[in-house]
Design a protein around this motif. Structure first.
Motif, PDB file in Angstrom:
ATOM      1  N   GLY A 161      -7.681   7.467   1.560  1.00 38.19           N
ATOM      2  CA  GLY A 161      -8.623   7.247   0.466  1.00 38.19           C
ATOM      3  C   GLY A 161      -8.564   5.782   0.040  1.00 38.19           C
ATOM      4  N   THR A 162      -8.730   5.529  -1.242  1.00 38.20           N
ATOM      5  CA  THR A 162      -8.644   4.172  -1.770  1.00 38.20           C
ATOM      6  C   THR A 162      -7.698   4.172  -2.960  1.00 38.20           C
ATOM      7  OG1 THR A 162     -10.510   4.518  -3.264  1.00 38.20           O
ATOM      8  CG2 THR A 162     -11.009   3.647  -1.066  1.00 38.20           C
ATOM      9  N   LEU A 163      -7.337   2.986  -3.423  1.00 41.14           N
ATOM     10  CA  LEU A 163      -6.554   2.891  -4.646  1.00 41.14           C
ATOM     11  C   LEU A 163      -7.387   3.408  -5.820  1.00 41.14           C
ATOM     12  CD1 LEU A 163      -4.848  -0.624  -4.326  1.00 41.14           C
ATOM     13  CD2 LEU A 163      -3.792   1.625  -4.018  1.00 41.14           C
ATOM     14  N   SER A 164      -6.747   4.109  -6.716  1.00 40.32           N
ATOM     15  CA  SER A 164      -7.455   4.704  -7.845  1.00 40.32           C
ATOM     16  C   SER A 164      -7.802   3.647  -8.895  1.00 40.32           C
ATOM     17  CB  SER A 164      -6.594   5.791  -8.492  1.00 40.32           C
ATOM     18  OG  SER A 164      -5.447   5.209  -9.095  1.00 40.32           O
ATOM     19  N   SER A 165      -8.807   3.953  -9.715  1.00 42.99           N
ATOM     20  CA  SER A 165      -9.149   3.062 -10.832  1.00 42.99           C
ATOM     21  C   SER A 165      -7.971   2.933 -11.781  1.00 42.99           C
ATOM     22  CB  SER A 165     -10.372   3.610 -11.572  1.00 42.99           C
ATOM     23  OG  SER A 165     -10.123   4.911 -12.074  1.00 42.99           O
ATOM     24  N   GLU A 166      -7.141   3.982 -11.859  1.00 46.25           N
ATOM     25  CA  GLU A 166      -5.959   3.939 -12.718  1.00 46.25           C
ATOM     26  C   GLU A 166      -4.985   2.864 -12.250  1.00 46.25           C
ATOM     27  OE1 GLU A 166      -2.729   7.064 -14.692  1.00 46.25           O
ATOM     28  OE2 GLU A 166      -3.901   7.638 -12.923  1.00 46.25           O
ATOM     29  N   PHE A 167      -4.897   2.645 -10.930  1.00 46.24           N
ATOM     30  CA  PHE A 167      -4.024   1.578 -10.427  1.00 46.24           C
ATOM     31  C   PHE A 167      -4.495   0.231 -10.938  1.00 46.24           C
ATOM     32  CE2 PHE A 167      -3.483  -1.920  -7.454  1.00 46.24           C
ATOM     33  CZ  PHE A 167      -2.100  -1.988  -7.375  1.00 46.24           C
ATOM     34  N   ILE A 204     -12.504  -5.876  -1.739  1.00 46.37           N
ATOM     35  CA  ILE A 204     -12.013  -5.820  -0.358  1.00 46.37           C
ATOM     36  C   ILE A 204     -11.208  -4.544  -0.131  1.00 46.37           C
ATOM     37  CG2 ILE A 204     -10.427  -6.889   1.299  1.00 46.37           C
ATOM     38  CD1 ILE A 204     -11.255  -9.625   0.131  1.00 46.37           C
ATOM     39  N   ILE A 205     -10.271  -4.269  -1.041  1.00 43.01           N
ATOM     40  CA  ILE A 205      -9.407  -3.098  -0.913  1.00 43.01           C
ATOM     41  C   ILE A 205     -10.222  -1.802  -0.931  1.00 43.01           C
ATOM     42  CG2 ILE A 205      -7.624  -1.745  -2.088  1.00 43.01           C
ATOM     43  CD1 ILE A 205      -6.468  -4.118  -0.653  1.00 43.01           C
ATOM     44  N   SER A 206     -11.224  -1.755  -1.788  1.00 46.51           N
ATOM     45  CA  SER A 206     -12.008  -0.529  -1.957  1.00 46.51           C
ATOM     46  C   SER A 206     -12.848  -0.181  -0.734  1.00 46.51           C
ATOM     47  CB  SER A 206     -12.918  -0.654  -3.184  1.00 46.51           C
ATOM     48  OG  SER A 206     -12.147  -0.791  -4.363  1.00 46.51           O
ATOM     49  N   LYS A 207     -13.065  -1.146   0.149  1.00 43.36           N
ATOM     50  CA  LYS A 207     -13.859  -0.905   1.353  1.00 43.36           C
ATOM     51  C   LYS A 207     -13.002  -0.540   2.565  1.00 43.36           C
ATOM     52  CE  LYS A 207     -17.561  -4.104  -0.001  1.00 43.36           C
ATOM     53  NZ  LYS A 207     -18.223  -5.401   0.310  1.00 43.36           N
ATOM     54  N   GLU A 208     -11.706  -0.721   2.446  1.00 47.22           N
ATOM     55  CA  GLU A 208     -10.826  -0.522   3.596  1.00 47.22           C
ATOM     56  C   GLU A 208     -10.325   0.916   3.691  1.00 47.22           C
ATOM     57  OE1 GLU A 208      -8.955  -5.025   3.990  1.00 47.22           O
ATOM     58  OE2 GLU A 208      -7.813  -3.476   2.942  1.00 47.22           O
ATOM     59  N   PHE A 229      -1.326   9.355   2.608  1.00 44.74           N
ATOM     60  CA  PHE A 229      -1.637   8.809   1.290  1.00 44.74           C
ATOM     61  C   PHE A 229      -0.551   7.881   0.756  1.00 44.74           C
ATOM     62  CE2 PHE A 229      -0.667   9.185  -3.237  1.00 44.74           C
ATOM     63  CZ  PHE A 229      -1.755   8.523  -3.774  1.00 44.74           C
ATOM     64  N   SER A 230       0.703   8.339   0.762  1.00 44.51           N
ATOM     65  CA  SER A 230       1.773   7.549   0.151  1.00 44.51           C
ATOM     66  C   SER A 230       1.988   6.232   0.889  1.00 44.51           C
ATOM     67  CB  SER A 230       3.074   8.350   0.088  1.00 44.51           C
ATOM     68  OG  SER A 230       3.433   8.832   1.362  1.00 44.51           O
ATOM     69  N   SER A 231       1.891   6.263   2.215  1.00 42.84           N
ATOM     70  CA  SER A 231       2.008   5.031   2.996  1.00 42.84           C
ATOM     71  C   SER A 231       0.854   4.088   2.674  1.00 42.84           C
ATOM     72  CB  SER A 231       2.033   5.338   4.491  1.00 42.84           C
ATOM     73  OG  SER A 231       3.149   6.129   4.836  1.00 42.84           O
ATOM     74  N   TYR A 232      -0.340   4.664   2.534  1.00 42.68           N
ATOM     75  CA  TYR A 232      -1.495   3.847   2.174  1.00 42.68           C
ATOM     76  C   TYR A 232      -1.297   3.205   0.805  1.00 42.68           C
ATOM     77  CZ  TYR A 232      -5.947   2.483   0.262  1.00 42.68           C
ATOM     78  OH  TYR A 232      -6.929   1.759  -0.364  1.00 42.68           O
ATOM     79  N   TYR A 233      -0.846   3.979  -0.171  1.00 39.29           N
ATOM     80  CA  TYR A 233      -0.661   3.426  -1.511  1.00 39.29           C
ATOM     81  C   TYR A 233       0.308   2.249  -1.486  1.00 39.29           C
ATOM     82  CZ  TYR A 233       1.137   2.684  -6.152  1.00 39.29           C
ATOM     83  OH  TYR A 233       1.555   2.065  -7.303  1.00 39.29           O
ATOM     84  N   ILE A 234       1.430   2.409  -0.807  1.00 39.88           N
ATOM     85  CA  ILE A 234       2.427   1.336  -0.728  1.00 39.88           C
ATOM     86  C   ILE A 234       1.829   0.097  -0.064  1.00 39.88           C
ATOM     87  CG2 ILE A 234       4.606   0.657   0.365  1.00 39.88           C
ATOM     88  CD1 ILE A 234       4.969   2.478  -2.064  1.00 39.88           C
ATOM     89  N   SER A 262      -1.456  -1.335  -2.312  1.00 39.31           N
ATOM     90  CA  SER A 262      -1.104  -1.925  -3.604  1.00 39.31           C
ATOM     91  C   SER A 262      -0.474  -3.307  -3.428  1.00 39.31           C
ATOM     92  CB  SER A 262      -0.168  -0.994  -4.380  1.00 39.31           C
ATOM     93  OG  SER A 262       0.981  -0.668  -3.621  1.00 39.31           O
ATOM     94  N   LYS A 263       0.391  -3.443  -2.411  1.00 38.84           N
ATOM     95  CA  LYS A 263       0.973  -4.764  -2.127  1.00 38.84           C
ATOM     96  C   LYS A 263      -0.106  -5.707  -1.602  1.00 38.84           C
ATOM     97  CE  LYS A 263       4.345  -7.775  -1.266  1.00 38.84           C
ATOM     98  NZ  LYS A 263       3.775  -8.751  -0.331  1.00 38.84           N
ATOM     99  N   ARG A 264      -0.994  -5.201  -0.762  1.00 37.17           N
ATOM    100  CA  ARG A 264      -2.077  -6.033  -0.235  1.00 37.17           C
ATOM    101  C   ARG A 264      -2.981  -6.525  -1.365  1.00 37.17           C
ATOM    102  NH1 ARG A 264      -5.398  -7.884   3.572  1.00 37.17           N
ATOM    103  NH2 ARG A 264      -7.566  -7.202   3.703  1.00 37.17           N
ATOM    104  N   TYR A 265      -3.247  -5.673  -2.351  1.00 35.58           N
ATOM    105  CA  TYR A 265      -4.085  -6.087  -3.482  1.00 35.58           C
ATOM    106  C   TYR A 265      -3.451  -7.261  -4.232  1.00 35.58           C
ATOM    107  CZ  TYR A 265      -6.260  -6.122  -8.070  1.00 35.58           C
ATOM    108  OH  TYR A 265      -6.889  -6.527  -9.220  1.00 35.58           O
ATOM    109  N   ILE A 266      -2.150  -7.187  -4.476  1.00 36.69           N
ATOM    110  CA  ILE A 266      -1.494  -8.291  -5.180  1.00 36.69           C
ATOM    111  C   ILE A 266      -1.481  -9.550  -4.324  1.00 36.69           C
ATOM    112  CG2 ILE A 266       0.705  -9.097  -6.110  1.00 36.69           C
ATOM    113  CD1 ILE A 266       1.226  -6.460  -7.267  1.00 36.69           C
TER     114      ILE A 266
END
Length: 232
Positions: free
Chosen positions: A35-41, A59-63, A69-74, A77-81
């Motif tokens: 999925g994508t990172l949540s708006s809550e993130f 960029i993140i929202s299109k990838e 899921f958990s691997s994606y979040y980790i 989230s680092k890629r976003y920063i």
């Protein structure tokens, strides 16, 4: 292929602090995508830092990636920063990035699994993790997987007793000290006993993995080469 950490061994049992074996895996192409990172993130990130970066968020929202899921979040989230420091001049160093990520992880999840994966990411190393203890770095390589799907976990487990709790913990250590394919079958059987999750009968080697509020199933393309601590 994308290389990310995942909980190769470890079954969640409420109230039990068993170890988790985190390995880095290369994921092959799959029709099942993250999925994508949540708006809550993004909201929590802004609350924690006072900053936001729309360019990075777009960029993140299109990838999408063929990973649990958990691997994606980790990873995301680092890629976003990282993108935020590059595209929006967010003034933080590498240590500060992980301090912020840890704060967000605790706010959104408060999960030993997420803590284990984040610790592996920060160390860029496979490891054994038990909450409240220092992680043990593990030499491991060669794991290749294909993400096949997921199933939501509930607190209504089928069966649990002290023997199963003990076995689920010692199995994690056995993967490190005496790895064999038979251990995969044993842990899959525990997923069935505790959560009623059966492995589909196909020719490929499949494995259930803990994936936050889900159990995800992966196909093992190539088994890992694991060396226990101190083994050359």
């Amino acid at each position: 292929m994308l290389k990310v950490p995942l909980a190769f061994s470890g079954i969640p049992i409420k109230g039990v602090n068993n170890p988790i074996l985190v390995l880095f895996a290369d994921f092959k192409e799959s029709p099942i995508l993250s999925g994508t990172l949540s708006s809550e993130f993004f909201e929590t990130f802004k609350e924690a830092t006072g900053f936001s970066c729309k360019k990075a968020e777009e960029i993140i929202s299109k990838e999408r990636y063929p990973i649990p899921f958990s691997s994606y979040y980790i990873f995301a989230s680092k890629r976003y920063i990282d993108l935020s420091t590059e595209l929006c001049d967010l003034p933080i160093n590498e240590d500060e990035k992980f301090e912020i990520l840890n704060l967000i992880d605790d706010a959104l999840f408060d999960s030993s699994l997420i803590k284990a994966l984040r610790t592996a990411q920060k160390n860029n190393h496979s490891l054994l993790y038990r909450e409240g203890e220092e992680p043990v770095l593990i030499e491991a390589s060669g794991l290749e997987l294909k993400y096949l799907g997921y199933f939501p976990l509930t607190e209504d487990i089928r069966y649990i007793d002290d023997a199963l709790i003990h076995l689920s913990g010692t199995l994690v250590l056995d993967f490190v000290t005496s790895f064999s394919e038979k251990l995969i079958d044993v842990e899959n059987s525990l997923w069935d006993l505790i959560y009623g999750l059966k492995v589909p009968y196909i020719a490929s080697k499949l494995k259930w993995i803990w994936d936050d509020k889900y159990a995800s199933i992966v196909e093992i393309i190539n088994l890992p080469n694991i060396l226990s601590p101190g083994v050359q």
